[in-house]
Design a protein around this motif. Structure first.
Motif, PDB file in Angstrom:
ATOM      1  N   MET A 189       0.845  -1.157   0.000  1.00  0.00           N
ATOM      2  CA  MET A 189       0.000   0.000   0.000  1.00  0.00           C
ATOM      3  C   MET A 189       0.899   1.231   0.000  1.00  0.00           C
ATOM      4  SD  MET A 189      -2.821   1.117   2.791  1.00  0.00           S
ATOM      5  CE  MET A 189      -4.296   0.520   2.043  1.00  0.00           C
ATOM      6  N   GLU A 190       0.566   2.179  -0.776  1.00  0.00           N
ATOM      7  CA  GLU A 190       1.356   3.391  -0.913  1.00  0.00           C
ATOM      8  C   GLU A 190       0.475   4.596  -0.644  1.00  0.00           C
ATOM      9  OE1 GLU A 190       3.973   5.732  -4.277  1.00  0.00           O
ATOM     10  OE2 GLU A 190       3.235   3.728  -4.678  1.00  0.00           O
ATOM     11  N   THR A 191       1.024   5.549   0.068  1.00  0.00           N
ATOM     12  CA  THR A 191       0.292   6.781   0.353  1.00  0.00           C
ATOM     13  C   THR A 191       0.792   7.870  -0.578  1.00  0.00           C
ATOM     14  OG1 THR A 191       0.160   6.123   2.655  1.00  0.00           O
ATOM     15  CG2 THR A 191      -0.312   8.403   2.161  1.00  0.00           C
ATOM     16  N   ILE A 192      -0.118   8.531  -1.236  1.00  0.00           N
ATOM     17  CA  ILE A 192       0.219   9.598  -2.176  1.00  0.00           C
ATOM     18  C   ILE A 192      -0.481  10.866  -1.707  1.00  0.00           C
ATOM     19  CG2 ILE A 192       0.060  10.384  -4.563  1.00  0.00           C
ATOM     20  CD1 ILE A 192      -0.066   7.448  -5.390  1.00  0.00           C
ATOM     21  N   ALA A 193       0.262  11.973  -1.738  1.00  0.00           N
ATOM     22  CA  ALA A 193      -0.330  13.251  -1.354  1.00  0.00           C
ATOM     23  C   ALA A 193      -1.435  13.612  -2.343  1.00  0.00           C
ATOM     24  CB  ALA A 193       0.742  14.338  -1.326  1.00  0.00           C
ATOM     25  N   PHE A 194      -2.440  14.286  -1.846  1.00  0.00           N
ATOM     26  CA  PHE A 194      -3.592  14.627  -2.664  1.00  0.00           C
ATOM     27  C   PHE A 194      -3.197  15.516  -3.851  1.00  0.00           C
ATOM     28  CE2 PHE A 194      -7.349  17.258  -3.634  1.00  0.00           C
ATOM     29  CZ  PHE A 194      -8.233  16.249  -3.949  1.00  0.00           C
ATOM     30  N   ASN A 195      -2.308  16.484  -3.612  1.00  0.00           N
ATOM     31  CA  ASN A 195      -1.861  17.373  -4.703  1.00  0.00           C
ATOM     32  C   ASN A 195      -1.136  16.594  -5.791  1.00  0.00           C
ATOM     33  OD1 ASN A 195      -2.928  19.549  -3.383  1.00  0.00           O
ATOM     34  ND2 ASN A 195      -0.987  20.130  -2.426  1.00  0.00           N
ATOM     35  N   ASP A 196      -0.281  15.629  -5.364  1.00  0.00           N
ATOM     36  CA  ASP A 196       0.447  14.821  -6.341  1.00  0.00           C
ATOM     37  C   ASP A 196      -0.512  13.935  -7.135  1.00  0.00           C
ATOM     38  OD1 ASP A 196       2.835  15.920  -5.515  1.00  0.00           O
ATOM     39  OD2 ASP A 196       3.248  14.290  -4.081  1.00  0.00           O
ATOM     40  N   PHE A 197      -1.527  13.437  -6.477  1.00  0.00           N
ATOM     41  CA  PHE A 197      -2.503  12.593  -7.164  1.00  0.00           C
ATOM     42  C   PHE A 197      -3.285  13.397  -8.197  1.00  0.00           C
ATOM     43  CE2 PHE A 197      -6.824  10.824  -7.420  1.00  0.00           C
ATOM     44  CZ  PHE A 197      -6.522   9.569  -7.916  1.00  0.00           C
ATOM     45  N   MET A 198      -3.712  14.564  -7.805  1.00  0.00           N
ATOM     46  CA  MET A 198      -4.521  15.381  -8.718  1.00  0.00           C
ATOM     47  C   MET A 198      -3.698  15.894  -9.904  1.00  0.00           C
ATOM     48  SD  MET A 198      -7.523  15.150  -7.622  1.00  0.00           S
ATOM     49  CE  MET A 198      -8.395  16.345  -8.577  1.00  0.00           C
ATOM     50  N   TYR A 210       9.178   9.229  -7.924  1.00  0.00           N
ATOM     51  CA  TYR A 210       9.584   8.060  -7.157  1.00  0.00           C
ATOM     52  C   TYR A 210      11.028   8.166  -6.704  1.00  0.00           C
ATOM     53  CZ  TYR A 210       5.247   5.617  -8.081  1.00  0.00           C
ATOM     54  OH  TYR A 210       3.932   5.258  -8.110  1.00  0.00           O
ATOM     55  N   ALA A 211      11.912   8.694  -7.543  1.00  0.00           N
ATOM     56  CA  ALA A 211      13.324   8.831  -7.175  1.00  0.00           C
ATOM     57  C   ALA A 211      13.471   9.791  -6.000  1.00  0.00           C
ATOM     58  CB  ALA A 211      14.132   9.323  -8.370  1.00  0.00           C
ATOM     59  N   SER A 212      12.754  10.927  -6.025  1.00  0.00           N
ATOM     60  CA  SER A 212      12.868  11.878  -4.919  1.00  0.00           C
ATOM     61  C   SER A 212      12.235  11.310  -3.651  1.00  0.00           C
ATOM     62  CB  SER A 212      12.217  13.208  -5.293  1.00  0.00           C
ATOM     63  OG  SER A 212      10.819  13.048  -5.427  1.00  0.00           O
ATOM     64  N   LYS A 213      11.158  10.539  -3.814  1.00  0.00           N
ATOM     65  CA  LYS A 213      10.492   9.949  -2.662  1.00  0.00           C
ATOM     66  C   LYS A 213      11.381   8.902  -2.000  1.00  0.00           C
ATOM     67  CE  LYS A 213       6.256   7.916  -1.151  1.00  0.00           C
ATOM     68  NZ  LYS A 213       5.016   8.487  -0.827  1.00  0.00           N
ATOM     69  N   LYS A 214      12.083   8.071  -2.790  1.00  0.00           N
ATOM     70  CA  LYS A 214      12.958   7.046  -2.234  1.00  0.00           C
ATOM     71  C   LYS A 214      14.143   7.678  -1.512  1.00  0.00           C
ATOM     72  CE  LYS A 214      11.747   3.271  -5.273  1.00  0.00           C
ATOM     73  NZ  LYS A 214      12.179   2.346  -6.294  1.00  0.00           N
ATOM     74  N   SER A 215      14.720   8.742  -2.080  1.00  0.00           N
ATOM     75  CA  SER A 215      15.839   9.382  -1.405  1.00  0.00           C
ATOM     76  C   SER A 215      15.374  10.029  -0.108  1.00  0.00           C
ATOM     77  CB  SER A 215      16.497  10.416  -2.317  1.00  0.00           C
ATOM     78  OG  SER A 215      15.596  11.484  -2.573  1.00  0.00           O
ATOM     79  N   LYS A 216      14.148  10.554  -0.104  1.00  0.00           N
ATOM     80  CA  LYS A 216      13.598  11.147   1.101  1.00  0.00           C
ATOM     81  C   LYS A 216      13.373  10.071   2.161  1.00  0.00           C
ATOM     82  CE  LYS A 216      10.506  14.782   1.492  1.00  0.00           C
ATOM     83  NZ  LYS A 216       9.214  15.422   1.257  1.00  0.00           N
ATOM     84  N   GLU A 217      12.884   8.890   1.766  1.00  0.00           N
ATOM     85  CA  GLU A 217      12.672   7.788   2.701  1.00  0.00           C
ATOM     86  C   GLU A 217      13.990   7.316   3.281  1.00  0.00           C
ATOM     87  OE1 GLU A 217      10.534   4.743   0.674  1.00  0.00           O
ATOM     88  OE2 GLU A 217       8.653   5.856   0.679  1.00  0.00           O
TER      89      GLU A 217
END
Length: 146
Positions: free
Chosen positions: A1-10, A20-27
């Motif tokens: 399950m993955e959580t996506i910010a509402f702004n990113d989804f829209m 995904y690359a920025s999200k993985k580095s942030k994680e």
């Protein structure tokens, strides 16, 4: 399950590889912070604590540990009925007194044999209840000798 910010989804930016690359580095950076926090929160109390087990460098033999556990269990079982025995010892005098008075009433109504029987039984019961703690201690000592 993955959580996506509402702004990113829209906006649909969650579908791009850059997201995904920025999200993985942030994680990864968050994981490092969490590991450092947990590590310091665990190590500081351990470093400041006094050594608790450094006093005896020799190991305790297993036989001594099992003997101690057996002795502790024996003591617990031996004293499990002490409150009940104490209550019986405390109640034995009033109960014996009532039975002896009842035996005296049997004398008054002409049933002296029943009266003597109840008085003797009350006296014998009282004495046996009073010495029951001594008998139980003797049985415990005999049991612990083996």
């Amino acid at each position: 399950m993955e959580t996506i910010a509402f702004n990113d989804f829209m906006s649909g930016s969650y579908k791009k590889e850059k997201y995904y690359a920025s999200k993985k580095s942030k994680e990864k950076s968050n994981v490092g912070k969490v590991i450092r926090r947990v590590g310091t929160s665990i190590s500081i109390p351990l470093l400041l604590a006094k050594p608790a087990f450094a006093a005896s460098p020799t190991a305790v033999p297993v036989n001594a540990a099992t003997e101690f556990a057996g002795h502790t269990a024996m003591e617990t079982l031996a004293h499990a009925l002490d409150p009940l025995v104490n209550i019986l010892v405390a109640l034995s005098f009033p109960v014996a007194s009532v039975i002896i008075v009842g035996g005296c009433f049997f004398f008054m109504i002409g049933r002296s044999e029943k009266g003597w029987s109840s008085i003797m039984n009350a006296g014998l019961g009282y004495v046996l209840i009073q010495i029951s703690p001594i008998i139980l201690n003797m049985l415990k000592d005999i049991g612990s000798a083996f």
